[in-house]
Design an enzyme around this catalytic site. Structure first.
Site, PDB file in Angstrom:
ATOM      1  N   ASP A 194      72.181  92.320  76.494  1.00 37.03           N
ATOM      2  CA  ASP A 194      72.196  93.643  75.877  1.00 37.03           C
ATOM      3  C   ASP A 194      72.776  94.681  76.819  1.00 37.03           C
ATOM      4  O   ASP A 194      72.836  94.495  78.039  1.00 37.03           O
ATOM      5  CB  ASP A 194      70.772  94.066  75.494  1.00 37.03           C
ATOM      6  CG  ASP A 194      70.277  93.370  74.232  1.00 37.03           C
ATOM      7  OD1 ASP A 194      71.119  92.771  73.541  1.00 37.03           O
ATOM      8  OD2 ASP A 194      69.069  93.425  73.952  1.00 37.03           O
TER       9      ASP A 194
ATOM     10  N   LYS B 157      74.475  96.908  71.611  1.00 37.37           N
ATOM     11  CA  LYS B 157      74.790  97.808  70.502  1.00 37.37           C
ATOM     12  C   LYS B 157      74.915  99.228  71.019  1.00 37.37           C
ATOM     13  O   LYS B 157      74.169  99.648  71.902  1.00 37.37           O
ATOM     14  CB  LYS B 157      73.692  97.738  69.429  1.00 37.37           C
ATOM     15  CG  LYS B 157      73.430  96.337  68.893  1.00 37.37           C
ATOM     16  CD  LYS B 157      72.290  96.346  67.908  1.00 37.37           C
ATOM     17  CE  LYS B 157      72.030  94.948  67.362  1.00 37.37           C
ATOM     18  NZ  LYS B 157      71.327  94.099  68.315  1.00 37.37           N
TER      19      LYS B 157
ATOM     20  N   MET C  83      63.798 104.800  72.158  1.00 30.68           N
ATOM     21  CA  MET C  83      65.096 105.293  71.674  1.00 30.68           C
ATOM     22  C   MET C  83      64.945 106.661  71.003  1.00 30.68           C
ATOM     23  O   MET C  83      65.488 106.914  69.932  1.00 30.68           O
ATOM     24  CB  MET C  83      65.726 104.308  70.687  1.00 30.68           C
ATOM     25  CG  MET C  83      65.684 102.864  71.141  1.00 30.68           C
ATOM     26  SD  MET C  83      66.174 101.742  69.808  1.00 30.68           S
ATOM     27  CE  MET C  83      65.389 100.209  70.314  1.00 30.68           C
TER      28      MET C  83
END
Length: 471
Positions: free
Chosen positions: A248, A270, A384
């Site tokens: 990641d 991502k 996040m």
């Protein structure tokens, strides 16, 4: 080589230990573990040594040293605190052609007792030839982290089936391939998962098959929030065994540097604004492709794969396609970042519960119970959350959370550039703007967040206005 390395079979063989103190205790324990018959001579003994004698594990000779003690013994260990006596014993041992170890005196030794990594029947011995025992101990500590305790069971299983392996894999290259599969494949995985019957079933099935292509496997590995020191031992071992690493965006370069040097590393992280479902489909395809090619694939995720990491979806995909898998948990960001900021997520006086929430999905599909989230005496950990700060602060206050509730924003948690900004819920959007907080960041809301002002210990801390006034 200063010393010739060997492993001695001492089962039911007589060994003499001269000395009755704490050092002798340790040597006796090692010798008993190897199955030796131990004779211990000294004028006095520790209670632990006497207890071993009462339990008929050892034989005591309660007297000053006598040369006759050495008769019929295979090895001698001198563990007294009298160097002249040790020197005398060593001289007699050499004259009688007996191997002797004099504790902490390598000049008088004809053999050394090494530091040991015990995965019996697999045993790894480390010696500095008596020059630096502490260095040997440190090397042992490093090796302990690399070899799972299940290796002992794996070695025993390989020994049990060795005749069948030699019969069904007569070619040397075939046997090497089989042992590589045994170490890296589902048998080792089943033993790590405490499933010995399944491990033996896998081994027997593979033996009955004609030699062919190796079987691949995927390991979901949690890398933690960034500090490589927070990797679990299993995660470190996995990185050292990987053929392919799909990592990641938030996995730190320091962690990737710990991987096997010739492993293929592919970033599958991502980014904001990306079609995350399309990216996830690509991750699924890569896992399947490399596993079907017979490779050991590490799906390396920041934090923990099962805490907002879509790990469940990936396992469902692997299971549907018949790919073997294993999960190695990691320290999730909320736990690690809070600890590095000096914030206890729960506290007897301030927080009786903690809730983990992902801010992205909360806003996109807002079905959260904001009334319960706004209750006091609990800690909210938002993952996040930087881009959703204003919305989060408004929702909580509108549903009853006090504007004076302490908050902490932890940017780059556990990394060298960690920053912790503390303040109050009413000021949260302004704090983010004023200090230009960037992702990755963790948002903690609750009474415990104020404790960062006094308990912080790592990285940069920007205290709340109230804390500054208190100073």
């Amino acid at each position: 080589m200063n010393l010739f390395p060997l492993f001695a079979d001492l089962k039911n063989k007589l060994v003499l230990v001269v000395g009755g103190g704490a050092v002798a205790e340790r040597k006796i324990a090692s010798l008993l573990a190897a199955g030796a018959q131990v004779r211990v001579g000294a004028p006095s003994f520790t209670p632990a040594i006497r207890l071993m004698a009462e339990q008929e594990k050892i034989t005591l000779l309660e007297d000053e040293f006598q040369p006759g003690w050495m008769e019929q013994v295979w090895l001698i260990v001198a563990a007294t605190d009298d160097r002249n006596l040790n020197k005398h014993i060593a001289l007699l041992a050499n004259q009688a052609c007996r191997f002797i170890n004099v504790v902490d005196d390598p000049e008088l030794c004809s053999f050394q007792m090494p530091s040991i990594v015990d995965r019996s029947p697999l045993v790894i011995a480390i010696s500095s030839s008596g020059s630096a025992p502490v260095l040997a101990r440190r090397v042992r500590e490093k090796l302990e982290t690399l070899f799972d305790h299940s290796l002992g069971a794996l070695t025993a299983l390989a020994e049990k089936h060795r005749p069948a392996i030699r019969r069904l894999r007569p070619n040397l290259n075939q046997r090497r391939q089989f042992y590589d599969w045994l170490l890296d494949g589902p048998v080792a995985g089943a033993l790590r998962s405490q499933q010995p019957a399944l491990a033996e079933q896998w081994l027997e099935q593979e033996l009955e098959c004609a030699p062919g292509s190796p079987t691949g496997k995927v390991l979901l590995v949690g890398a933690g929030p960034g500090d490589p020191g927070l990797l679990t031992l299993k995660a470190l071992r996995a990185l050292n065994e990987a053929d392919v690493i799909l990592y990641d965006r938030l996995v730190s370069p320091e962690i990737l540097a710990l991987a096997r040097r010739d492993a293929t590393q592919v970033c599958v992280g991502k980014s904001v604004g990306e079609d995350h479902d399309a990216t996830q489909d690509r991750i699924h395809a890569l896992m399947l492709q490399h596993a079907q090619d017979g490779q050991r694939v590490i799906r390396l995720k920041g934090g923990d794969a099962f805490i907002f990491g879509r790990g469940g979806e990936e396992l469902e995909f692997l299971q549907a396609h018949g790919v073997a898998y294993e999960v190695i948990p990691g320290i999730t960001a909320a736990i690690a970042c809070a600890a590095y900021a000096g914030i206890p997520l729960t506290h007897r006086n301030h927080a009786q519960s903690v809730r983990f929430i992902t801010a992205h999905s909360a806003k996109e599909n807002d079905k959260l119970d904001w009334h319960s989230l706004a209750a006091e005496k609990q800690t909210l950990a938002f993952y996040m959350g930087v881009s959703q700060i204003q919305w989060l602060a408004r929702q909580l206050q509108e549903h009853g959370r006090s504007p004076d509730t302490p908050v902490a924003i932890i940017e780059n948690g556990t990394r060298p550039n960690q920053r912790v900004v503390t303040g109050r819920l009413r000021d949260l959007p302004q704090l983010v703007l004023e200090h230009q907080v960037q992702a990755p960041s963790m948002l903690l809301i609750g009474e415990v967040a104020a404790m960062a002002d006094t308990l912080h210990w790592f990285g940069t801390h920007i205290p709340s206005l109230e804390a500054l006034e208190a100073y």
